[in-house]
Write a protein that holds these residues in place. Structure first.
Motif, PDB file in Angstrom:
ATOM      1  N   ASP A 175     -10.535  -1.892 102.909  1.00 38.36           N
ATOM      2  CA  ASP A 175     -12.324  -3.071 102.989  1.00 38.36           C
ATOM      3  C   ASP A 175     -12.276  -3.887 102.157  1.00 38.36           C
ATOM      4  O   ASP A 175     -12.035  -3.524 101.103  1.00 38.36           O
ATOM      5  N   VAL A 176     -12.545  -5.214 102.659  1.00 35.02           N
ATOM      6  CA  VAL A 176     -12.051  -6.161 100.896  1.00 35.02           C
ATOM      7  C   VAL A 176     -13.501  -6.699 101.227  1.00 35.02           C
ATOM      8  O   VAL A 176     -14.192  -7.540 102.345  1.00 35.02           O
ATOM      9  N   ILE A 177     -14.076  -6.430  99.878  1.00 33.73           N
ATOM     10  CA  ILE A 177     -15.732  -6.996  99.827  1.00 33.73           C
ATOM     11  C   ILE A 177     -15.486  -8.435  98.070  1.00 33.73           C
ATOM     12  O   ILE A 177     -14.385  -8.113  97.450  1.00 33.73           O
ATOM     13  N   LEU A 178     -16.680  -8.834  98.619  1.00 36.91           N
ATOM     14  CA  LEU A 178     -16.934 -10.179  97.721  1.00 36.91           C
ATOM     15  C   LEU A 178     -18.165  -9.835  97.141  1.00 36.91           C
ATOM     16  O   LEU A 178     -19.374 -10.292  97.793  1.00 36.91           O
ATOM     17  N   HIS A 179     -17.799  -9.447  95.782  1.00 37.98           N
ATOM     18  CA  HIS A 179     -19.492  -9.490  95.251  1.00 37.98           C
ATOM     19  C   HIS A 179     -19.208 -10.756  94.385  1.00 37.98           C
ATOM     20  O   HIS A 179     -18.587 -11.440  93.827  1.00 37.98           O
ATOM     21  N   ARG A 180     -21.059 -11.164  94.307  1.00 36.98           N
ATOM     22  CA  ARG A 180     -21.017 -12.161  93.865  1.00 36.98           C
ATOM     23  C   ARG A 180     -20.912 -12.248  92.416  1.00 36.98           C
ATOM     24  O   ARG A 180     -20.458 -12.403  91.461  1.00 36.98           O
ATOM     25  N   GLU A 181     -21.864 -10.224  91.500  1.00 38.76           N
ATOM     26  CA  GLU A 181     -20.864 -10.087  90.152  1.00 38.76           C
ATOM     27  C   GLU A 181     -20.256  -8.671  90.683  1.00 38.76           C
ATOM     28  O   GLU A 181     -20.915  -7.489  90.794  1.00 38.76           O
ATOM     29  N   ARG A 182     -18.940  -8.059  90.371  1.00 42.79           N
ATOM     30  CA  ARG A 182     -18.636  -7.348  91.325  1.00 42.79           C
ATOM     31  C   ARG A 182     -18.921  -5.945  90.121  1.00 42.79           C
ATOM     32  O   ARG A 182     -19.129  -4.706  89.878  1.00 42.79           O
ATOM     33  N   GLY A 183     -18.697  -6.100  88.087  1.00 47.44           N
ATOM     34  CA  GLY A 183     -19.072  -5.344  88.235  1.00 47.44           C
ATOM     35  C   GLY A 183     -20.827  -4.863  87.322  1.00 47.44           C
ATOM     36  O   GLY A 183     -21.877  -5.650  87.652  1.00 47.44           O
ATOM     37  N   ALA A 184     -21.434  -4.785  86.372  1.00 43.76           N
ATOM     38  CA  ALA A 184     -22.387  -4.795  85.827  1.00 43.76           C
ATOM     39  C   ALA A 184     -21.997  -4.334  84.357  1.00 43.76           C
ATOM     40  O   ALA A 184     -21.148  -4.214  83.008  1.00 43.76           O
ATOM     41  N   ASP A 185     -24.026  -5.004  83.878  1.00 42.01           N
ATOM     42  CA  ASP A 185     -23.614  -4.951  81.680  1.00 42.01           C
ATOM     43  C   ASP A 185     -24.213  -2.949  81.288  1.00 42.01           C
ATOM     44  O   ASP A 185     -25.644  -3.011  81.763  1.00 42.01           O
ATOM     45  N   ASN A 186     -23.919  -2.027  81.164  1.00 41.51           N
ATOM     46  CA  ASN A 186     -24.296  -0.840  81.051  1.00 41.51           C
ATOM     47  C   ASN A 186     -24.725  -0.680  79.396  1.00 41.51           C
ATOM     48  O   ASN A 186     -24.657   0.191  78.769  1.00 41.51           O
ATOM     49  N   GLY A 187     -24.656  -2.022  78.802  1.00 38.69           N
ATOM     50  CA  GLY A 187     -24.935  -1.427  77.241  1.00 38.69           C
ATOM     51  C   GLY A 187     -23.936  -1.783  76.318  1.00 38.69           C
ATOM     52  O   GLY A 187     -24.236  -1.343  75.231  1.00 38.69           O
ATOM     53  N   VAL A 188     -22.051  -1.530  76.357  1.00 42.02           N
ATOM     54  CA  VAL A 188     -20.932  -1.310  75.811  1.00 42.02           C
ATOM     55  C   VAL A 188     -21.134  -1.663  74.753  1.00 42.02           C
ATOM     56  O   VAL A 188     -21.227  -3.395  74.961  1.00 42.02           O
ATOM     57  N   THR A 189     -21.002  -1.965  73.375  1.00 46.07           N
ATOM     58  CA  THR A 189     -21.061  -2.919  72.819  1.00 46.07           C
ATOM     59  C   THR A 189     -19.661  -2.624  71.283  1.00 46.07           C
ATOM     60  O   THR A 189     -19.674  -1.280  71.319  1.00 46.07           O
TER      61      THR A 189
END
Length: 385
Positions: A175-189
């Motif tokens: 399966d090949v998926i094109l994400h507009r934004e694959r990841g996420a911002d989970n608040g890691v600093t």
């Protein structure tokens, strides 16, 4: 989970296949954003399955934190050194490099995905989908003007899917998926200069602009006299400019932003927007995080969340001495399959270019084919005498 060895033609990787590889000395998976996706293993010459490890066979392994097993096809087996054989394998998606696509024109992204099957010169086992909102650009025309391999049309060249539509690829088995934004911002600093004692800063504030000197140049309507509009203050500095050792000001031509001569206030407004849109005053982040080093430091307790980020996730990097924070993506991960943890991650600006690695892989495959044809394949080094 221990890596598992499968036969060349296997497509179901939920079984134990030929067998597990618990005696592997080391096994890492490296994945880059829109780029490399490979496995490297060290295996003892007297290992239980050494006779079964051959070219094109598949090693299934966990590629990242909280991810399922992924298949990697063996393309290089080295001569043993001190009783250790090194094995390199590429993700099953690299098989797209051997599927020619014939010329076509598609009206939109979904149509292009359909054409990858309809215009394939070989059987195409891969399915294509998209995730996220690509906006009106999803309807842009995609053209294949001359035959080339399927993988080349995904990214790494002008006119590719990434070039036309943007996005971030994810390869999950077939399966090949094109994400507009694959990841996420989970608040890691991450705080540079504080708990970054074991990180390497590749590119720092020396390449950061602290302000801009905007101008407009053109002719007033009905005249041929050229006019240049600048600001009375000449330069607009970023909010953090005073924290830098000296000012680095960029001259910015905003002539193309106006259809007619702007007022000073209009030029100032547009200049301020330019600073915000381009993060002027914020360092470009390029960090390499070594988890082997971090596990040995007292500061590591403050960085535990980094263990659970994935490729394309967004993190915040604080520069306390400069009084600024900036966002950056995870662009590369190296995962230790045997220890079930990251060995390293890279955070920074991503580059969509696979040409070099594609050419290298193609050369490796071609060389291996010649060796097999001549009876010289290194596969002999992966079997007991």
């Amino acid at each position: 989970m221990k890596p598992i060895l499968f036969a060349e033609g296997q497509t179901d990787f939920t079984t134990n296949g030929i067998g597990r590889l618990p005696d592997a000395i080391s096994c890492t998976v490296t994945e880059e954003r829109n780029g490399q996706y490979e496995l490297h293993m060290e295996y003892p010459i007297d290992g239980q399955l050494i006779e079964e490890i051959r070219y094109s066979r598949i090693i299934a392994a966990t590629p990242a934190d909280n991810k399922g097993m992924q298949p990697f096809s063996i393309y290089r087996i080295t001569k043993p050194l001190s009783g250790v054989v090194e094995i390199d394998a590429e993700h099953i998606s690299y098989r797209m490099s051997h599927i020619p696509i014939m010329p076509f024109t598609a009206s939109g992204l979904n149509a292009a995905f359909s054409c990858f099957s309809n215009y394939a010169a070989e059987t195409n086992p891969f399915t294509f989908t998209k995730e996220g909102n690509f906006g009106t650009g999803v309807a842009n025309t995609f053209k294949v003007t001359e035959p080339d391999n399927l993988r080349a049309f995904l990214f790494g060249q002008e006119g590719s899917i990434i070039d036309i539509y943007g996005g971030e690829w994810e390869f999950d088995n077939f399966d090949v998926i094109l994400h507009r934004e694959r990841g996420a911002d989970n608040g890691v600093t991450i705080r540079y200069g504080k708990n970054l004692t074991d990180l390497k800063q590749e590119e720092n504030v020396q390449n950061t602009y602290t302000g801009i000197c905007p101008f407009w140049r053109g002719t007033e309507e009905g005249t041929t006299t050229e006019t240049v509009i600048t600001l009375p203050e000449m330069v607009i500095h970023s909010a953090s400019a005073a924290n830098y050792p000296y000012q680095r000001t960029k001259v910015v031509d905003l002539s193309g932003e106006f259809s007619e001569i702007p007022t000073v206030e209009q030029l100032r407004t547009r200049a301020n927007r330019y600073i915000a849109e381009n993060d002027v005053g914020k360092p470009k982040v390029s960090l390499s995080v070594s988890f082997v080093a971090l596990h040995q430091t007292q500061e590591y307790a403050d960085l535990t969340m980094i263990e659970h980020i994935n490729l394309c996730d967004t993190v915040t990097v604080d520069f306390p001495e400069l009084g600024v924070s900036t966002k950056a993506k995870v662009i590369k991960t190296v995962y230790d399959v045997l220890l079930d943890r990251y060995e390293s991650i890279d955070i920074g600006e991503a580059v969509s270019n696979l040409n070099g690695s594609m050419e290298a892989t193609a050369e490796d495959v071609a060389q291996a084919a010649v060796q097999v044809a001549r009876g010289e394949s290194d596969d002999s080094y992966a079997t007991k005498a």
